[in-house]
Design an enzyme around this catalytic site. Structure first.
Site, PDB file in Angstrom:
ATOM      1  N   LYS A 123       2.883   9.403   8.565  1.00 59.56           N
ATOM      2  CA  LYS A 123       1.914   9.033   9.715  1.00 59.56           C
ATOM      3  C   LYS A 123       2.358   9.807  11.139  1.00 59.56           C
ATOM      4  CE  LYS A 123      -0.663   5.463   8.229  1.00 59.56           C
ATOM      5  NZ  LYS A 123      -0.477   4.877   6.746  1.00 59.56           N
ATOM      6  N   PHE A 152       0.803  -1.290   0.129  1.00 59.02           N
ATOM      7  CA  PHE A 152       0.007  -0.044   0.032  1.00 59.02           C
ATOM      8  C   PHE A 152       0.866   1.347  -0.255  1.00 59.02           C
ATOM      9  CE2 PHE A 152      -2.269   3.356   1.888  1.00 59.02           C
ATOM     10  CZ  PHE A 152      -3.339   3.430   1.032  1.00 59.02           C
ATOM     11  N   ASP A 187       9.214   2.508   1.895  1.00 58.95           N
ATOM     12  CA  ASP A 187       8.260   3.357   2.155  1.00 58.95           C
ATOM     13  C   ASP A 187       8.166   3.126   3.721  1.00 58.95           C
ATOM     14  OD1 ASP A 187       5.732   3.942   3.237  1.00 58.95           O
ATOM     15  OD2 ASP A 187       4.392   3.454   1.310  1.00 58.95           O
TER      16      ASP A 187
HETATM   17  C1  LIG Z   1      -0.617   5.339   5.374  1.00 62.83           C
HETATM   18  C2  LIG Z   1       0.408   4.743   4.212  1.00 62.83           C
HETATM   19  C3  LIG Z   1       0.272   5.432   3.089  1.00 62.83           C
HETATM   20  C4  LIG Z   1      -0.606   6.759   2.801  1.00 62.83           C
HETATM   21  O1  LIG Z   1      -0.323   7.712   3.386  1.00 62.83           O
HETATM   22  P1  LIG Z   1      -1.372   8.948   3.273  1.00 62.83           P
HETATM   23  O2  LIG Z   1      -0.939   9.885   4.596  1.00 62.83           O
HETATM   24  O3  LIG Z   1      -2.786   8.471   3.738  1.00 62.83           O
HETATM   25  O4  LIG Z   1      -1.362   9.513   2.106  1.00 62.83           O
HETATM   26  C5  LIG Z   1       1.439   5.112   2.223  1.00 62.83           C
HETATM   27  N1  LIG Z   1       2.153   4.186   2.472  1.00 62.83           N
HETATM   28  C6  LIG Z   1       2.054   3.473   3.565  1.00 62.83           C
HETATM   29  C7  LIG Z   1       2.803   2.153   3.888  1.00 62.83           C
HETATM   30  C8  LIG Z   1       0.955   3.672   4.450  1.00 62.83           C
HETATM   31  O5  LIG Z   1       0.889   2.985   5.776  1.00 62.83           O
END
Ligand SMILES: *Cc1c(COP(=O)(O)O)cnc(C)c1O
Length: 392
Positions: free
Chosen positions: A251, A137, A222
């Site tokens: 986050k 994700f 990420d």
């Molecule tokens: C939450 C998340 C995102 C997206 O972040 P947003 O601030 O909602 O755009 C991308 N990558 C990972 C691994 C995430 O957990």
């Protein structure tokens, strides 16, 4: 009043979220309180965001002080808090430079753009593909949903962007097979979050690092969910004895305030010269001041170490539950990013926990995810474990 708020929200907001009929109005530490006065222990922390808990007085103070001085100038000018935050991140990571934005998706957008631009600046044509993992994700913008290895995120948004390929996570041979002269970058979560809290084999990321270095491919991690102490170390890559070329954060970086960051080595970030990329709000003074204080408290007041310790305790207790109950099939995760996979639907358990005053989360239909504030107490964990024992 509660019913009225819910009725109004459901009438005026896009129906993109399915929410339980409660309205939160106050938080303190690991506890949230709703408009009816009922308290909940928070085992999701705004999806791995409020690592220091709710309404932390230190962060509130940093925020208020900066708000009294200067809110915003745009990135046309220098400001102190964003400089200090970038400096802190550089001193505590593999990276040499930082680009600030406002969310995780934007940080990943910046990383994808940087990877492509890097080869353009080098005069190398045709290196544009990004390999990512199935069940990954990376966000909801057109670029990051294209990078995400889950079809449900893409439904109805075709055509998605070109140039993304997907391989099973933790399958080095599959990744190796997919790499060729057209690949600019490999983009991975060190531990897959939304995909079900999936940890790779201990040597997987090292092998990926080796392959990328050998083939001149950039490695992007990420760490939007895994970073900022969530897994017991400041960044999850530190568990795996390797370093990426680019890393994205969001986050927990602002403990609840919207901020994202894309970090890279000097040689890579040099591809972003004046005008290559920008963000109006990115690294705005109020939020960077609060983020800097978040990082200071996290590392200097022992919150991260404590979280690692509590995480080990929590994992042990979850493992004991798994041994006892046939419906629990696997415990996964690191630090305070933990999951219990069930052989049944997770939603009824989430509902029962909510009624009892525990906020937990279910992903992928049958995986309970736990990501409490790092300050969560053992007694709070014991209370949840006792209740799960009852309802499993
Ligand atoms: C939450 C998340 C995102 C997206 O972040 P947003 O601030 O909602 O755009 C991308 N990558 C990972 C691994 C995430 O957990």
């Amino acid at each position: 009043m509660t019913a009225e708020i819910i009725k109004k929200a459901d009438a005026v907001m896009a129906a993109t979220y399915t929410r339980p009929p409660i309205v939160f109005e106050k938080g303190e530490g690991s506890t949230l309180r709703d408009t009816q006065g009922k308290s909940y222990t928070d085992f999701i922390a705004g999806i791995a965001v409020c690592n220091l808990g709710h309404a932390h007085p230190g962060i509130t103070k940093a925020l208020a002080e900066q708000a009294g001085k200067l809110f915003h100038t745009s990135n046309l000018y220098y400001t102190l808090p964003q400089t200090e935050l970038a400096d802190w991140l550089v001193r505590h990571s593999f990276a040499d430079r930082v680009f600030f934005c406002n969310s995780g998706a934007e940080a990943n957008e910046a990383a994808i753009k940087l990877a492509r631009r890097y080869f353009y600046e080098k005069g190398i044509n045709g290196r544009y593909r990004i390999i990512t993992a199935l069940k990954s994700f990376h966000g909801r913008t057109m670029g990051t949903l294209s990078a995400t290895g889950q079809d449900k995120i893409k439904t109805g948004f075709s055509p998605v962007l070109e140039g993304f390929s997907f391989v099973p996570f933790n399958d080095f041979a599959a990744l190796e097979k997919e790499t060729d002269e057209s690949v600019a970058a490999v983009l991975l979560e060190p531990i897959q979050g939304e995909g079900g809290v999936i940890c790779p084999d201990p040597d997987y990321l090292q092998k990926v690092r080796g392959l990328c270095s050998e083939k001149g491919i950039l490695l992007i991690l990420d760490e939007i969910q895994t970073g900022i102490g969530r897994t017991g170390k400041l960044f999850a890559y530190e568990h795996f004895g390797m370093e990426p070329d680019i890393m994205t954060l969001a986050k927990a970086l602002g403990n609840g305030l919207p901020i994202g960051a894309m970090l890279a080595k000097e040689e890579v970030m040099s591809a972003f010269g004046p005008g290559a990329h920008a963000s109006t709000f990115g690294g705005t003074p109020v939020i960077t001041a609060a983020a800097l204080e978040t990082l200071r408290i996290l590392t200097e007041e022992g919150v991260m170490e404590k979280g690692a310790e509590t995480g080990a305790y929590f994992r042990e207790k979850l493992t004991e539950l798994k041994e006892k109950h046939d419906s629990a099939v696997e415990i996964r995760g690191k630090g305070l990013l933990l999951a219990m996979e069930l052989n049944t639907e997770g939603a009824p358990l989430v509902q029962k926990c909510l009624e009892k005053g525990f906020l937990i989360n279910c992903i992928q239909g049958n995986v309970l995810r736990f990501a409490p504030p790092l300050i969560i107490k053992k007694e709070e964990i014991d209370a949840l474990i006792a209740f799960l024992d009852e309802i499993l």
